[in-house]
Design an enzyme around this catalytic site. Sequence first.
Site, PDB file in Angstrom:
ATOM      1  N   ASP A  90      16.349 -28.561  29.623  1.00 34.87           N
ATOM      2  CA  ASP A  90      17.014 -27.596  28.974  1.00 34.87           C
ATOM      3  C   ASP A  90      15.776 -26.471  28.239  1.00 34.87           C
ATOM      4  O   ASP A  90      16.107 -25.089  28.239  1.00 34.87           O
ATOM      5  CB  ASP A  90      17.711 -28.069  27.803  1.00 34.87           C
ATOM      6  CG  ASP A  90      18.971 -28.506  27.988  1.00 34.87           C
ATOM      7  OD1 ASP A  90      19.388 -28.640  29.054  1.00 34.87           O
ATOM      8  OD2 ASP A  90      19.828 -28.857  27.164  1.00 34.87           O
ATOM      9  N   ASN A 142      22.633 -26.522  32.666  1.00 29.28           N
ATOM     10  CA  ASN A 142      23.714 -26.550  31.802  1.00 29.28           C
ATOM     11  C   ASN A 142      23.299 -26.854  30.251  1.00 29.28           C
ATOM     12  O   ASN A 142      23.644 -27.565  29.479  1.00 29.28           O
ATOM     13  CB  ASN A 142      24.084 -28.485  31.978  1.00 29.28           C
ATOM     14  CG  ASN A 142      25.616 -28.589  31.430  1.00 29.28           C
ATOM     15  OD1 ASN A 142      26.308 -27.620  30.854  1.00 29.28           O
ATOM     16  ND2 ASN A 142      25.916 -29.701  31.654  1.00 29.28           N
ATOM     17  N   GLY A 144      23.158 -25.413  26.884  1.00 29.89           N
ATOM     18  CA  GLY A 144      23.964 -24.792  25.765  1.00 29.89           C
ATOM     19  C   GLY A 144      22.963 -24.121  24.733  1.00 29.89           C
ATOM     20  O   GLY A 144      23.321 -23.151  24.057  1.00 29.89           O
ATOM     21  N   ARG A 172      32.358 -24.762  29.883  1.00 36.58           N
ATOM     22  CA  ARG A 172      32.087 -24.963  28.474  1.00 36.58           C
ATOM     23  C   ARG A 172      32.287 -23.701  27.595  1.00 36.58           C
ATOM     24  O   ARG A 172      31.789 -22.736  27.826  1.00 36.58           O
ATOM     25  CB  ARG A 172      30.706 -25.441  28.081  1.00 36.58           C
ATOM     26  CG  ARG A 172      30.082 -26.642  28.944  1.00 36.58           C
ATOM     27  CD  ARG A 172      28.745 -27.012  28.837  1.00 36.58           C
ATOM     28  NE  ARG A 172      28.465 -27.377  27.356  1.00 36.58           N
ATOM     29  CZ  ARG A 172      27.369 -27.797  26.998  1.00 36.58           C
ATOM     30  NH1 ARG A 172      26.268 -27.774  27.966  1.00 36.58           N
ATOM     31  NH2 ARG A 172      27.020 -28.003  25.779  1.00 36.58           N
ATOM     32  N   SER A 218      32.297 -25.556  17.895  1.00 37.34           N
ATOM     33  CA  SER A 218      30.817 -25.805  18.140  1.00 37.34           C
ATOM     34  C   SER A 218      30.215 -24.804  17.010  1.00 37.34           C
ATOM     35  O   SER A 218      30.274 -23.723  16.737  1.00 37.34           O
ATOM     36  CB  SER A 218      30.273 -25.139  19.472  1.00 37.34           C
ATOM     37  OG  SER A 218      28.922 -25.184  19.581  1.00 37.34           O
ATOM     38  N   SER A 219      29.128 -25.470  16.407  1.00 38.07           N
ATOM     39  CA  SER A 219      28.249 -24.915  15.239  1.00 38.07           C
ATOM     40  C   SER A 219      27.231 -23.910  15.915  1.00 38.07           C
ATOM     41  O   SER A 219      26.533 -23.069  15.294  1.00 38.07           O
ATOM     42  CB  SER A 219      27.549 -25.559  14.409  1.00 38.07           C
ATOM     43  OG  SER A 219      26.676 -26.687  15.230  1.00 38.07           O
ATOM     44  N   SER A 246      29.671 -29.843  12.240  1.00 34.12           N
ATOM     45  CA  SER A 246      28.157 -30.058  12.603  1.00 34.12           C
ATOM     46  C   SER A 246      27.379 -29.038  11.636  1.00 34.12           C
ATOM     47  O   SER A 246      26.497 -28.467  12.009  1.00 34.12           O
ATOM     48  CB  SER A 246      27.922 -29.628  14.026  1.00 34.12           C
ATOM     49  OG  SER A 246      28.596 -30.428  14.828  1.00 34.12           O
ATOM     50  N   ASP A 369      26.084 -36.058  18.517  1.00 38.00           N
ATOM     51  CA  ASP A 369      25.586 -36.701  19.497  1.00 38.00           C
ATOM     52  C   ASP A 369      25.063 -38.187  19.390  1.00 38.00           C
ATOM     53  O   ASP A 369      25.089 -38.941  20.124  1.00 38.00           O
ATOM     54  CB  ASP A 369      23.873 -35.967  19.828  1.00 38.00           C
ATOM     55  CG  ASP A 369      24.524 -34.593  20.502  1.00 38.00           C
ATOM     56  OD1 ASP A 369      25.362 -34.335  20.947  1.00 38.00           O
ATOM     57  OD2 ASP A 369      23.471 -33.842  20.297  1.00 38.00           O
ATOM     58  N   LYS A 396      31.232 -30.791  25.354  1.00 44.37           N
ATOM     59  CA  LYS A 396      29.565 -31.070  25.675  1.00 44.37           C
ATOM     60  C   LYS A 396      29.427 -31.024  27.111  1.00 44.37           C
ATOM     61  O   LYS A 396      30.068 -30.684  28.111  1.00 44.37           O
ATOM     62  CB  LYS A 396      29.178 -32.300  25.100  1.00 44.37           C
ATOM     63  CG  LYS A 396      29.351 -32.416  23.716  1.00 44.37           C
ATOM     64  CD  LYS A 396      28.413 -31.436  22.940  1.00 44.37           C
ATOM     65  CE  LYS A 396      28.395 -31.528  21.325  1.00 44.37           C
ATOM     66  NZ  LYS A 396      27.292 -30.861  20.849  1.00 44.37           N
ATOM     67  N   GLU A 397      28.181 -31.666  27.437  1.00 44.82           N
ATOM     68  CA  GLU A 397      27.556 -31.573  28.975  1.00 44.82           C
ATOM     69  C   GLU A 397      28.532 -32.218  29.971  1.00 44.82           C
ATOM     70  O   GLU A 397      28.730 -31.872  30.926  1.00 44.82           O
ATOM     71  CB  GLU A 397      26.437 -32.410  29.038  1.00 44.82           C
ATOM     72  CG  GLU A 397      25.158 -31.745  28.557  1.00 44.82           C
ATOM     73  CD  GLU A 397      25.048 -31.669  27.184  1.00 44.82           C
ATOM     74  OE1 GLU A 397      23.985 -31.506  26.562  1.00 44.82           O
ATOM     75  OE2 GLU A 397      25.932 -32.120  26.402  1.00 44.82           O
ATOM     76  N   ARG A 400      33.008 -35.892  26.936  1.00 49.59           N
ATOM     77  CA  ARG A 400      32.305 -37.374  26.529  1.00 49.59           C
ATOM     78  C   ARG A 400      33.706 -38.416  26.096  1.00 49.59           C
ATOM     79  O   ARG A 400      32.981 -39.546  26.159  1.00 49.59           O
ATOM     80  CB  ARG A 400      31.148 -37.034  25.461  1.00 49.59           C
ATOM     81  CG  ARG A 400      29.935 -36.346  26.126  1.00 49.59           C
ATOM     82  CD  ARG A 400      29.018 -35.941  24.988  1.00 49.59           C
ATOM     83  NE  ARG A 400      27.864 -35.697  25.608  1.00 49.59           N
ATOM     84  CZ  ARG A 400      26.832 -35.255  25.013  1.00 49.59           C
ATOM     85  NH1 ARG A 400      26.639 -34.890  23.830  1.00 49.59           N
ATOM     86  NH2 ARG A 400      25.387 -34.881  25.721  1.00 49.59           N
ATOM     87  N   HIS A 444      22.890 -36.744  30.357  1.00 55.87           N
ATOM     88  CA  HIS A 444      21.771 -37.453  29.636  1.00 55.87           C
ATOM     89  C   HIS A 444      22.055 -38.577  28.736  1.00 55.87           C
ATOM     90  O   HIS A 444      21.460 -39.896  28.758  1.00 55.87           O
ATOM     91  CB  HIS A 444      20.617 -36.551  29.174  1.00 55.87           C
ATOM     92  CG  HIS A 444      21.228 -35.699  28.131  1.00 55.87           C
ATOM     93  ND1 HIS A 444      20.421 -35.345  26.998  1.00 55.87           N
ATOM     94  CD2 HIS A 444      22.138 -34.738  28.064  1.00 55.87           C
ATOM     95  CE1 HIS A 444      21.268 -34.442  26.076  1.00 55.87           C
ATOM     96  NE2 HIS A 444      22.121 -34.119  26.700  1.00 55.87           N
ATOM     97  N   ARG A 445      22.884 -38.233  27.806  1.00 55.18           N
ATOM     98  CA  ARG A 445      23.172 -39.016  26.500  1.00 55.18           C
ATOM     99  C   ARG A 445      23.908 -40.110  27.103  1.00 55.18           C
ATOM    100  O   ARG A 445      24.164 -41.421  26.591  1.00 55.18           O
ATOM    101  CB  ARG A 445      23.794 -38.361  25.509  1.00 55.18           C
ATOM    102  CG  ARG A 445      22.689 -37.133  24.770  1.00 55.18           C
ATOM    103  CD  ARG A 445      23.105 -36.816  23.480  1.00 55.18           C
ATOM    104  NE  ARG A 445      22.182 -36.000  23.059  1.00 55.18           N
ATOM    105  CZ  ARG A 445      20.740 -36.085  22.636  1.00 55.18           C
ATOM    106  NH1 ARG A 445      20.341 -37.269  22.815  1.00 55.18           N
ATOM    107  NH2 ARG A 445      20.092 -34.798  22.325  1.00 55.18           N
ATOM    108  N   LYS A 470      17.326 -33.865  31.237  1.00 55.35           N
ATOM    109  CA  LYS A 470      17.627 -32.725  30.534  1.00 55.35           C
ATOM    110  C   LYS A 470      16.868 -32.700  29.083  1.00 55.35           C
ATOM    111  O   LYS A 470      16.817 -31.664  28.520  1.00 55.35           O
ATOM    112  CB  LYS A 470      19.333 -32.995  30.261  1.00 55.35           C
ATOM    113  CG  LYS A 470      19.882 -31.790  29.628  1.00 55.35           C
ATOM    114  CD  LYS A 470      21.305 -31.915  29.485  1.00 55.35           C
ATOM    115  CE  LYS A 470      22.000 -30.994  28.385  1.00 55.35           C
ATOM    116  NZ  LYS A 470      22.003 -29.565  28.839  1.00 55.35           N
TER     117      LYS A 470
END
Length: 485
Positions: A90, A142, A144, A172, A218-219, A246, A369, A396-397, A400, A444-445, A470
């Site tokens: 990223d 990807n 954001g 997204r 999204s913030s 958030s 997250d 998200k990515e 989720r 990734h998460r 990422k």
Amino acid sequence: MILASSVDAFVPTFGGSKKAFSEKMAPSSYVTFSATATTTEENTLLLKPIKSLDGTITLPGSKSLSNRILLLSALSDGNTVVDNLLDSDDIQYMLKALKQLEVPLDIKTNEDGSVGKVTVTGQAGPIDSPTPEDVQNLFLGNAGTAMRPLAAALCMGKGKFVLDGVPRMRERPIADLIDGLKQLGADVECVKETGCPPVTTNADGLGGGEASISGKMSSQFLSAMLMAAPAATGDVKISIKDELISAPYVALTIGLMKRFGVNVQIEGDMKGTPSFFIPSTEKYTSPESILVEGDASSASYFIAGAAITGGTVTVRGCGSESVQGDVAFADVMEQMGATVTWAPESITVTRDPDVKLKGVDVDCGEIPDAAMTLAVAALFAEGPTTIRNVYSWRLKETERMKAIVAECTKLGATVEEYRDYCVIHPPEGNKLNDSVLIETYDDHRMAMAFSLAACGGVDVIINDPGCTAKTFPTYFTMLEGITSR
């Protein structure tokens, strides 16, 4: 409600770009593995059962802070030396975009080839295209945290730009940000049918104005507009018309802007419908040097691992004085039964072996997250765990919510899925299914959170482990470094 009791019906299919394992894992700064603990075959990673996690982890730089700092440095008057910048996909996308836009960067490399200190020569205002008559095509993968801030910042300068990314990026949403920029007078568009990138901009500077945007999805949309606002020639006022999710990430943005000399005036409650005013007199000035704090989201995996196994882990790089909201994840682990000790720049977590983890009911709207890590920790608790206010997971990515439901179910849990929350019932006796292949969906998460399933005394197979590039390329190496079996 969707009750997931069988895996096949709930394994989601997502858009996204899958890089070859060799592409992600080849650089020397990326992951290597102990042959006694892990093996790689056909783009998978076998994690053997983890008995305990014990040791000290020095966290990589925060992704959210890294890309914000790079952009603010580029907009500032003066040179900024950035230390502990996260070296990940990223951040590389942001660095490549700034290079393409001919923002001067002096990038030092460490002995292992990873990014060291970076000196950014600020533009003392908006970033203009180096080729005003030609379109600048910026590919942002990807990321954001690169797409949203750049989409706003480039409207303040002059030039023609197209911002695009991988197929998942084209899923997204970004329409709320585009709507806000249009209210300020920007000539900017996203794909009308989807409300997603690519973003096309014909920039000719902005004179300021007022915009009312949604903060429900999204913030990052608000953060992007706030960071860009001082590059306008007039006053800017941004209002939230519904609710702001958030909020700690917005506070992080405003705090960083202050480090660069800009004071944002806030009207109303951050948990309600606040407004933000940036006078035209507020302009960015370089702080000369800035240290990127350790990534609090990345800390969550080691914090949870200590809570699950009863080991003792200290994470260094964020603590009681952190500007990141995700440090609150340690409070959730304490609520489940862990013992947490805070220091200004570190957190130490353990658990008394006589104390069992217990299920919790938590509003995770401010830590979405880290809430993914909670979903895996819930597999080891007594009783159900309810994770609330995480609709943003779906944007998200990957999607989720669907991904977490699917993989927790594979491991033996029963999961109730709702629009913006889920309830995870752990497997009977907290006995996880053995040798489960965890799909990561190029997220990734997902890879990092579900690696903790190995703490259940079972083999776990992680598909596409290189997706951690990422944000945390060395995650599996660092996990192995504090693992005992």
